[in-house]
Design an enzyme around this catalytic site. Sequence first.
Site, PDB file in Angstrom:
ATOM      1  N   LYS A 159       5.506   0.149   1.487  1.00 34.52           N
ATOM      2  CA  LYS A 159       5.274   1.061   0.411  1.00 34.52           C
ATOM      3  C   LYS A 159       5.592   0.236  -0.823  1.00 34.52           C
ATOM      4  CE  LYS A 159       6.494   5.527   0.137  1.00 34.52           C
ATOM      5  NZ  LYS A 159       5.211   6.361  -0.138  1.00 34.52           N
TER       6      LYS A 159
HETATM    7  N1  PMP Z   1       0.522   7.636   3.317  1.00 33.66           N
HETATM    8  C1  PMP Z   1       0.767   7.272   2.272  1.00 33.66           C
HETATM    9  C2  PMP Z   1      -0.144   6.131   1.268  1.00 33.66           C
HETATM   10  C3  PMP Z   1       1.995   7.702   1.659  1.00 33.66           C
HETATM   11  O1  PMP Z   1       2.242   7.040   0.487  1.00 33.66           O
HETATM   12  C4  PMP Z   1       2.733   8.497   2.121  1.00 33.66           C
HETATM   13  C5  PMP Z   1       3.993   9.160   1.622  1.00 33.66           C
HETATM   14  N2  PMP Z   1       5.058   8.082   1.815  1.00 33.66           N
HETATM   15  C6  PMP Z   1       2.275   8.977   3.559  1.00 33.66           C
HETATM   16  C7  PMP Z   1       1.188   8.543   4.073  1.00 33.66           C
HETATM   17  C8  PMP Z   1       3.122  10.246   4.250  1.00 33.66           C
HETATM   18  O2  PMP Z   1       4.229   9.506   4.639  1.00 33.66           O
HETATM   19  P1  PMP Z   1       5.694  10.432   4.985  1.00 33.66           P
HETATM   20  O3  PMP Z   1       5.253  11.387   5.959  1.00 33.66           O
HETATM   21  O4  PMP Z   1       6.635   9.362   5.401  1.00 33.66           O
HETATM   22  O5  PMP Z   1       5.983  10.799   3.526  1.00 33.66           O
END
Ligand code: PMP
Length: 306
Positions: A159
Site C-alpha cells: 500500500k
Molecule cells: N484493493 C486496494 C487497492 C485497496 O487499497 C484496498 C484497501 N486497503 C483493498 C483492495 C481492500 O483491502 P482491505 O480489505 O484490506 O481493506
Amino acid sequence: MSLSPTDYIWMNGEFVPWGDAKVHVLTHTLHYGLGVFEGIRCYETKDGPAVFRLKDHMNRLENSADLVKMDLPYPIEELTEAVKETIRKNGVKDCYIRPLIYYGYGKMGLNPEGAPVDAAIAVWPWGTYLGEEGLEKGVRATITPWRRIHPKVLPPQSKTVGNYANSILAKLDALEREYDEAILLNMDGEVAEGPGENIFIVEDEKIITPPVSSGALKGITRDSIIAIAEDMEIRVEEESISEKRLLKSDEAFFTGTAAEVTPIREIDGTEIGSGRRGKLTKQLQSKFFEVVKGETENYRDWLDFV
Ligand code: PMP
C-alpha cells in the site's frame, strides 16, 4: 466524503492537536510518492470499541514498507499500541484508522536516504465509503480503461502512496462517466479489483475472486469473506475472471475496509443478476457486520479491544 476531525493525531510518538498536525511543503513523500499506509476500522461492540484484525493490518504495513525498502521508524508493536492509544485519546468508538509512514523534510532528489522516516496515525468517524444506499441496493460500476499497476512497474501488494495515483485516475474516470465505482482489469485484460476494494462474483452458488496474482491487493476483508463463506459452507474459488464472465455473473460485490461488503448492481449498463443485492451477497454481508460488531462468539480473535 468530508472529514470529521477528532482531537488529536499521533505524530512520531506525540499527540498533536488535529489542526496542528502539519508537514513542511518539502516533505519527500509529497513530491515522489514513496510512503506506505494502512486503512483499518474500529467498530463499537457491546464490550467496547474493537479494532478489526489490527495485527493483520499492521503486518501488512510492515510488509508494504519492506516491499519498497522503507525502514519503519518504530517497532511494529509500538505502532500497534499507538493505534489503540489514539482511539482512546480521542474517545471515539466507530472510526476509520489511518497509519502513514512517510519520508519527511530534509532531503530532496529521488534517493530518499538521509530523509527522516516519519509516522502518523489519525482516526476519525467515517461512514460507509460507497454510501448507506449502496450497501443495501448495490452500486453502479464501470470497467475503466486504466489498468491495475503491473507488478513489474510497482509492487501491487504494497500500500504505497504512489500506487494510489492509479486508483485515483480510475475513480475519477468512473465519476466523470457518472458511475459510483471503477473496476480495473490487469495488463492481461483480466479483472483485478476496484480502486480501493477487492471484487467477488457469484456463479452457481459459488463465490469467486481473482487470485492475488491478478494484481489485486491481498485484502483483509477479502480474506475474512473467504473464511466466513467457507464456514457457511459456501464454495469459494480464486480464479481469473474475464470481463465477459463478470458481466454474466449472478451477483457481484466489492470488499474493503472502507467499502465493507458493497453489492454491485450494474456494470456498464448491464444489470448483474436481478439488478439488486444478491442472496449470497446479503448473507455474507450480514455475517460480516455481525463479526466486526462482535455480535457472534466466533471470530473473536479478529477483534482487538481498545
Ligand atoms: N484493493 C486496494 C487497492 C485497496 O487499497 C484496498 C484497501 N486497503 C483493498 C483492495 C481492500 O483491502 P482491505 O480489505 O484490506 O481493506
